[in-house]
Write a protein that holds these residues in place. Sequence first.
Motif, PDB file in Angstrom:
ATOM      1  N   ALA A  20       0.849  -1.186   0.000  1.00 54.88           N
ATOM      2  CA  ALA A  20       0.000   0.000   0.000  1.00 54.88           C
ATOM      3  C   ALA A  20       0.888   1.241   0.000  1.00 54.88           C
ATOM      4  CB  ALA A  20      -0.909  -0.007   1.215  1.00 54.88           C
ATOM      5  N   VAL A  21       0.548   2.205  -0.828  1.00 55.63           N
ATOM      6  CA  VAL A  21       1.272   3.468  -0.871  1.00 55.63           C
ATOM      7  C   VAL A  21       0.257   4.602  -0.805  1.00 55.63           C
ATOM      8  CG1 VAL A  21       3.237   2.592  -2.180  1.00 55.63           C
ATOM      9  CG2 VAL A  21       1.279   3.489  -3.391  1.00 55.63           C
ATOM     10  N   GLY A  22       0.706   5.747  -0.388  1.00 55.12           N
ATOM     11  CA  GLY A  22      -0.157   6.914  -0.349  1.00 55.12           C
ATOM     12  C   GLY A  22      -0.628   7.236   1.052  1.00 55.12           C
ATOM     13  N   LYS A  23      -1.533   8.191   1.119  1.00 55.73           N
ATOM     14  CA  LYS A  23      -2.036   8.678   2.391  1.00 55.73           C
ATOM     15  C   LYS A  23      -2.839   7.580   3.083  1.00 55.73           C
ATOM     16  CE  LYS A  23      -4.542  12.562   4.314  1.00 55.73           C
ATOM     17  NZ  LYS A  23      -5.277  13.784   4.002  1.00 55.73           N
ATOM     18  N   GLY A  24      -2.548   7.307   4.316  1.00 58.28           N
ATOM     19  CA  GLY A  24      -3.246   6.293   5.084  1.00 58.28           C
ATOM     20  C   GLY A  24      -2.779   4.876   4.810  1.00 58.28           C
ATOM     21  N   SER A  25      -1.672   4.700   4.095  1.00 57.24           N
ATOM     22  CA  SER A  25      -1.207   3.354   3.767  1.00 57.24           C
ATOM     23  C   SER A  25      -0.598   2.642   4.968  1.00 57.24           C
ATOM     24  CB  SER A  25      -0.191   3.404   2.634  1.00 57.24           C
ATOM     25  OG  SER A  25       0.955   4.125   3.033  1.00 57.24           O
ATOM     26  N   ALA A  47      16.170  -6.802  -0.688  1.00 59.56           N
ATOM     27  CA  ALA A  47      16.471  -6.296  -2.027  1.00 59.56           C
ATOM     28  C   ALA A  47      15.390  -5.353  -2.533  1.00 59.56           C
ATOM     29  CB  ALA A  47      16.616  -7.467  -2.999  1.00 59.56           C
ATOM     30  N   ALA A  48      14.200  -5.410  -1.960  1.00 56.12           N
ATOM     31  CA  ALA A  48      13.097  -4.572  -2.435  1.00 56.12           C
ATOM     32  C   ALA A  48      13.287  -3.146  -1.948  1.00 56.12           C
ATOM     33  CB  ALA A  48      11.772  -5.127  -1.929  1.00 56.12           C
ATOM     34  N   PRO A  49      12.909  -2.173  -2.763  1.00 51.66           N
ATOM     35  CA  PRO A  49      13.031  -0.777  -2.332  1.00 51.66           C
ATOM     36  C   PRO A  49      12.007  -0.457  -1.255  1.00 51.66           C
ATOM     37  CG  PRO A  49      11.967  -0.891  -4.474  1.00 51.66           C
ATOM     38  CD  PRO A  49      12.431  -2.275  -4.136  1.00 51.66           C
ATOM     39  N   ALA A  50      12.338   0.496  -0.447  1.00 49.96           N
ATOM     40  CA  ALA A  50      11.445   0.918   0.624  1.00 49.96           C
ATOM     41  C   ALA A  50      10.203   1.577   0.011  1.00 49.96           C
ATOM     42  CB  ALA A  50      12.163   1.903   1.535  1.00 49.96           C
ATOM     43  N   PRO A  51       9.065   1.539   0.731  1.00 50.61           N
ATOM     44  CA  PRO A  51       7.856   2.179   0.194  1.00 50.61           C
ATOM     45  C   PRO A  51       8.041   3.667  -0.088  1.00 50.61           C
ATOM     46  CG  PRO A  51       7.292   0.762   2.057  1.00 50.61           C
ATOM     47  CD  PRO A  51       8.788   0.802   1.955  1.00 50.61           C
ATOM     48  N   GLU A  52       8.880   4.341   0.699  1.00 52.94           N
ATOM     49  CA  GLU A  52       9.128   5.761   0.447  1.00 52.94           C
ATOM     50  C   GLU A  52       9.799   5.958  -0.906  1.00 52.94           C
ATOM     51  OE1 GLU A  52      10.163   4.290   3.352  1.00 52.94           O
ATOM     52  OE2 GLU A  52       8.509   5.021   4.583  1.00 52.94           O
ATOM     53  N   ALA A  53      10.725   5.048  -1.238  1.00 53.28           N
ATOM     54  CA  ALA A  53      11.390   5.148  -2.530  1.00 53.28           C
ATOM     55  C   ALA A  53      10.417   4.873  -3.660  1.00 53.28           C
ATOM     56  CB  ALA A  53      12.570   4.178  -2.595  1.00 53.28           C
ATOM     57  N   ARG A  55       7.207   5.544  -3.581  1.00 58.38           N
ATOM     58  CA  ARG A  55       6.379   6.739  -3.717  1.00 58.38           C
ATOM     59  C   ARG A  55       7.121   7.826  -4.455  1.00 58.38           C
ATOM     60  NH1 ARG A  55       5.222   7.050   2.127  1.00 58.38           N
ATOM     61  NH2 ARG A  55       4.298   5.025   2.435  1.00 58.38           N
ATOM     62  N   ALA A  56       8.408   7.972  -4.188  1.00 57.22           N
ATOM     63  CA  ALA A  56       9.201   8.990  -4.880  1.00 57.22           C
ATOM     64  C   ALA A  56       9.307   8.658  -6.368  1.00 57.22           C
ATOM     65  CB  ALA A  56      10.586   9.101  -4.264  1.00 57.22           C
ATOM     66  N   ASP A  57       9.446   7.356  -6.680  1.00 59.80           N
ATOM     67  CA  ASP A  57       9.504   6.959  -8.085  1.00 59.80           C
ATOM     68  C   ASP A  57       8.177   7.209  -8.779  1.00 59.80           C
ATOM     69  OD1 ASP A  57      12.096   6.187  -7.760  1.00 59.80           O
ATOM     70  OD2 ASP A  57      11.655   4.024  -7.565  1.00 59.80           O
ATOM     71  N   ALA A  58       7.075   7.029  -8.064  1.00 62.79           N
ATOM     72  CA  ALA A  58       5.757   7.226  -8.667  1.00 62.79           C
ATOM     73  C   ALA A  58       5.490   8.691  -8.959  1.00 62.79           C
ATOM     74  CB  ALA A  58       4.675   6.675  -7.748  1.00 62.79           C
ATOM     75  N   ASP A  59       6.132   9.594  -8.220  1.00 60.92           N
ATOM     76  CA  ASP A  59       5.905  11.016  -8.420  1.00 60.92           C
ATOM     77  C   ASP A  59       6.799  11.632  -9.489  1.00 60.92           C
ATOM     78  OD1 ASP A  59       3.977  10.965  -6.504  1.00 60.92           O
ATOM     79  OD2 ASP A  59       5.312  11.597  -4.872  1.00 60.92           O
ATOM     80  N   THR A  60       7.637  10.846 -10.132  1.00 65.13           N
ATOM     81  CA  THR A  60       8.532  11.395 -11.144  1.00 65.13           C
ATOM     82  C   THR A  60       7.768  11.730 -12.406  1.00 65.13           C
ATOM     83  OG1 THR A  60       9.068   9.212 -11.981  1.00 65.13           O
ATOM     84  CG2 THR A  60      10.507  10.103 -10.251  1.00 65.13           C
ATOM     85  N   ASP A  61       8.475  12.291 -13.377  1.00 72.21           N
ATOM     86  CA  ASP A  61       7.864  12.708 -14.629  1.00 72.21           C
ATOM     87  C   ASP A  61       7.567  11.543 -15.556  1.00 72.21           C
ATOM     88  OD1 ASP A  61       7.893  15.340 -13.867  1.00 72.21           O
ATOM     89  OD2 ASP A  61       9.883  15.718 -14.713  1.00 72.21           O
ATOM     90  N   ASP A  62       7.913  10.309 -15.159  1.00 69.73           N
ATOM     91  CA  ASP A  62       7.635   9.158 -16.009  1.00 69.73           C
ATOM     92  C   ASP A  62       6.146   8.848 -16.059  1.00 69.73           C
ATOM     93  OD1 ASP A  62      10.310   8.951 -16.427  1.00 69.73           O
ATOM     94  OD2 ASP A  62      10.631   7.419 -14.890  1.00 69.73           O
TER      95      ASP A  62
END
Length: 164
Positions: A20-25, A47-53, A55-62
């Motif tokens: 779960a990612v986002g507000k209230g996750s 090996a898995a990235p942290a949820p914060e990472a 979320r940061a990847d999801a907010d990129t320009d991609d």
Amino acid sequence: MGDDDPTLDAGPSLPPGYVAVGKGSEAIAPTSAPAADAESDSRSDAAAPAPEAERADADTDDAPAAGPSNAALIILGVFGGVYALESIGWIIGGLRLQQYAEFLVAPLAYQVSLWLAVLTPLIWFVTVLLLTRGGRSWVRILLLVLGALLVLPWPFIMVGAIGQ
């Protein structure tokens, strides 16, 4: 029963493998996995990235940009129709005036100016769409209204479809 059926409530949990990612996750936890999967999950967690990472990847320009709203698309469609009708008005009005205009200008010059006038609404519409691609919707709508007034088919308005 309906939407308030208690058997439909899955509770604050996710299937194994989902995060779960986002507000209230923080309140939503993944369901417990069987013992064999728990060992593989503990190895893959390192090996898995942290949820914060994530979320940061999801907010990129991609991520794809949000498109225009439904209202903006309807307004663009209406103005597309208005500009198409204006082009038809230029054709009808221009061909009505052709016999009178040949006394003033050469026939070739009249044909070139007539077809430029017919294409002007299309050119204005496409130009506004291209130049205001990343801009605000109200600017695009204002320019489309302005263009609809500027490229009115005056020969059609003054002479009409039948003529006087």
